[in-house]
Design a protein around this motif. Structure first.
Motif, PDB file in Angstrom:
ATOM      1  N   ASP A 103       0.844  -1.194   0.000  1.00 20.50           N
ATOM      2  CA  ASP A 103       0.000   0.000   0.000  1.00 20.50           C
ATOM      3  C   ASP A 103       0.883   1.249   0.000  1.00 20.50           C
ATOM      4  N   ASP A 104       0.919   1.954  -1.108  1.00 18.67           N
ATOM      5  CA  ASP A 104       1.789   3.120  -1.235  1.00 18.67           C
ATOM      6  C   ASP A 104       1.491   4.184  -0.176  1.00 18.67           C
ATOM      7  N   ALA A 105       0.253   4.255   0.287  1.00 18.98           N
ATOM      8  CA  ALA A 105      -0.120   5.249   1.299  1.00 18.98           C
ATOM      9  C   ALA A 105       0.538   4.974   2.646  1.00 18.98           C
ATOM     10  N   ARG A 106       1.061   3.765   2.843  1.00 18.76           N
ATOM     11  CA  ARG A 106       1.710   3.407   4.112  1.00 18.76           C
ATOM     12  C   ARG A 106       3.167   3.899   4.185  1.00 18.76           C
ATOM     13  N   TYR A 107       3.688   4.422   3.070  1.00 13.15           N
ATOM     14  CA  TYR A 107       5.067   4.915   3.044  1.00 13.15           C
ATOM     15  C   TYR A 107       5.076   6.412   3.350  1.00 13.15           C
ATOM     16  N   ASP A 108       5.762   6.767   4.416  1.00 15.51           N
ATOM     17  CA  ASP A 108       5.892   8.164   4.818  1.00 15.51           C
ATOM     18  C   ASP A 108       7.247   8.658   4.307  1.00 15.51           C
ATOM     19  N   ARG A 109       7.199   9.431   3.241  1.00 17.55           N
ATOM     20  CA  ARG A 109       8.430   9.936   2.613  1.00 17.55           C
ATOM     21  C   ARG A 109       8.906  11.158   3.383  1.00 17.55           C
TER      22      ARG A 109
ATOM     23  N   GLU B 273      12.487  13.693   4.932  1.00 19.14           N
ATOM     24  CA  GLU B 273      13.818  14.229   4.659  1.00 19.14           C
ATOM     25  C   GLU B 273      14.488  14.491   5.998  1.00 19.14           C
ATOM     26  N   SER B 274      15.723  14.013   6.153  1.00 19.27           N
ATOM     27  CA  SER B 274      16.440  14.191   7.413  1.00 19.27           C
ATOM     28  C   SER B 274      16.894  15.640   7.571  1.00 19.27           C
ATOM     29  N   SER B 275      17.393  15.972   8.745  1.00 19.83           N
ATOM     30  CA  SER B 275      17.841  17.340   9.018  1.00 19.83           C
ATOM     31  C   SER B 275      19.002  17.757   8.122  1.00 19.83           C
ATOM     32  N   ASN B 276      19.743  16.767   7.603  1.00 19.04           N
ATOM     33  CA  ASN B 276      20.845  17.104   6.688  1.00 19.04           C
ATOM     34  C   ASN B 276      20.438  17.004   5.217  1.00 19.04           C
ATOM     35  N   GLY B 277      19.111  16.921   4.962  1.00 16.16           N
ATOM     36  CA  GLY B 277      18.607  16.960   3.595  1.00 16.16           C
ATOM     37  C   GLY B 277      18.560  15.638   2.869  1.00 16.16           C
ATOM     38  N   LYS B 278      18.850  14.530   3.556  1.00 14.15           N
ATOM     39  CA  LYS B 278      18.843  13.215   2.903  1.00 14.15           C
ATOM     40  C   LYS B 278      17.434  12.622   2.935  1.00 14.15           C
ATOM     41  N   PRO B 279      16.932  12.170   1.787  1.00 17.00           N
ATOM     42  CA  PRO B 279      15.609  11.531   1.755  1.00 17.00           C
ATOM     43  C   PRO B 279      15.659  10.134   2.392  1.00 17.00           C
ATOM     44  N   TYR B 280      14.565   9.769   3.039  1.00 25.20           N
ATOM     45  CA  TYR B 280      14.386   8.415   3.574  1.00 25.20           C
ATOM     46  C   TYR B 280      12.890   8.169   3.688  1.00 25.20           C
ATOM     47  N   PHE B 281      12.500   6.968   4.122  1.00 23.80           N
ATOM     48  CA  PHE B 281      11.082   6.692   4.316  1.00 23.80           C
ATOM     49  C   PHE B 281      10.868   5.809   5.528  1.00 23.80           C
ATOM     50  N   ASN B 282       9.670   5.907   6.073  1.00 22.65           N
ATOM     51  CA  ASN B 282       9.191   4.994   7.105  1.00 22.65           C
ATOM     52  C   ASN B 282       7.998   4.249   6.530  1.00 22.65           C
ATOM     53  N   LEU B 283       7.903   2.968   6.856  1.00 26.12           N
ATOM     54  CA  LEU B 283       6.723   2.177   6.515  1.00 26.12           C
ATOM     55  C   LEU B 283       5.863   2.103   7.768  1.00 26.12           C
ATOM     56  N   LYS B 284       4.584   2.476   7.630  1.00 26.40           N
ATOM     57  CA  LYS B 284       3.684   2.517   8.778  1.00 26.40           C
ATOM     58  C   LYS B 284       2.584   1.474   8.643  1.00 26.40           C
ATOM     59  N   SER B 285       2.108   1.022   9.790  1.00 25.47           N
ATOM     60  CA  SER B 285       0.989   0.086   9.817  1.00 25.47           C
ATOM     61  C   SER B 285      -0.322   0.864   9.696  1.00 25.47           C
ATOM     62  N   GLY B 286      -1.421   0.152   9.669  1.00 21.79           N
ATOM     63  CA  GLY B 286      -2.726   0.785   9.537  1.00 21.79           C
ATOM     64  C   GLY B 286      -3.042   1.753  10.663  1.00 21.79           C
ATOM     65  N   ASN B 287      -2.473   1.517  11.864  1.00 19.75           N
ATOM     66  CA  ASN B 287      -2.724   2.417  12.994  1.00 19.75           C
ATOM     67  C   ASN B 287      -1.715   3.564  13.069  1.00 19.75           C
ATOM     68  N   GLY B 288      -0.854   3.671  12.055  1.00 16.36           N
ATOM     69  CA  GLY B 288       0.098   4.773  11.985  1.00 16.36           C
ATOM     70  C   GLY B 288       1.427   4.532  12.669  1.00 16.36           C
ATOM     71  N   GLN B 289       1.605   3.366  13.275  1.00 16.13           N
ATOM     72  CA  GLN B 289       2.859   3.044  13.953  1.00 16.13           C
ATOM     73  C   GLN B 289       3.937   2.699  12.922  1.00 16.13           C
ATOM     74  N   ILE B 290       5.150   3.210  13.145  1.00 14.44           N
ATOM     75  CA  ILE B 290       6.266   2.896  12.252  1.00 14.44           C
ATOM     76  C   ILE B 290       6.692   1.453  12.480  1.00 14.44           C
ATOM     77  N   ILE B 291       6.737   0.672  11.398  1.00 14.77           N
ATOM     78  CA  ILE B 291       7.162  -0.727  11.500  1.00 14.77           C
ATOM     79  C   ILE B 291       8.512  -0.967  10.839  1.00 14.77           C
ATOM     80  N   GLY B 292       9.001   0.012  10.119  1.00 18.46           N
ATOM     81  CA  GLY B 292      10.324  -0.116   9.506  1.00 18.46           C
ATOM     82  C   GLY B 292      10.786   1.213   8.957  1.00 18.46           C
ATOM     83  N   ALA B 293      12.100   1.407   8.953  1.00 18.73           N
ATOM     84  CA  ALA B 293      12.694   2.640   8.433  1.00 18.73           C
ATOM     85  C   ALA B 293      13.770   2.277   7.417  1.00 18.73           C
ATOM     86  N   SER B 294      13.923   3.151   6.444  1.00 25.91           N
ATOM     87  CA  SER B 294      14.938   2.931   5.403  1.00 25.91           C
ATOM     88  C   SER B 294      16.262   3.551   5.814  1.00 25.91           C
TER      89      SER B 294
END
Length: 110
Positions: free
Chosen positions: A51-57, A59-80
């Motif tokens: 589910d693409d909507a579960r990916y929270d895109r 940007e870190s404080s130093n400008g580097k992009p990353y993402f978190n994958l969230k569950s249906g309740n909004g809890q982060i289940i994994g980070a890139s």
């Protein structure tokens, strides 16, 4: 083909990494106090990764992009990892979508 690798942290918590077929880590979990909770986290990644909507895109404080994958309740289940570009981050998300659903689990704590 990708795989989930379960390991134990120095503090005794369990964590998993989703690795792509080339061995590169593409998603890292939080620490879990029990192996059962860690295994539930893996199942949640398999369920939510398509589910693409579960990916929270982000940007870190130093400008580097990353993402978190969230569950249906909004809890982060994994980070890139941190990426060099937004295109690289999108490739990372695509890799999680490709690898997570059918990934085997390699329990290195046993």
């Amino acid at each position: 083909m990708g795989k989930f690798v379960i390991t134990t942290r120095a503090n005794g918590e369990f964590q998993f990494n989703l690795k792509a077929g080339n061995g590169q880590t593409i998603l890292t979990s939080e620490g879990y106090t029990t192996k059962a909770a860690c295994t539930n986290g893996i199942e949640s990644v398999k369920t939510n990764s398509q589910d693409d909507a579960r990916y929270d895109r982000k940007e870190s404080s130093n400008g580097k992009p990353y993402f978190n994958l969230k569950s249906g309740n909004g809890q982060i289940i994994g980070a890139s990892e941190m990426y060099e570009s937004t295109d690289a981050r999108e490739n990372g998300i695509a890799s999680v979508k490709t690898n997570a659903q059918d990934a085997a689990t390699d329990d290195q704590t046993a």
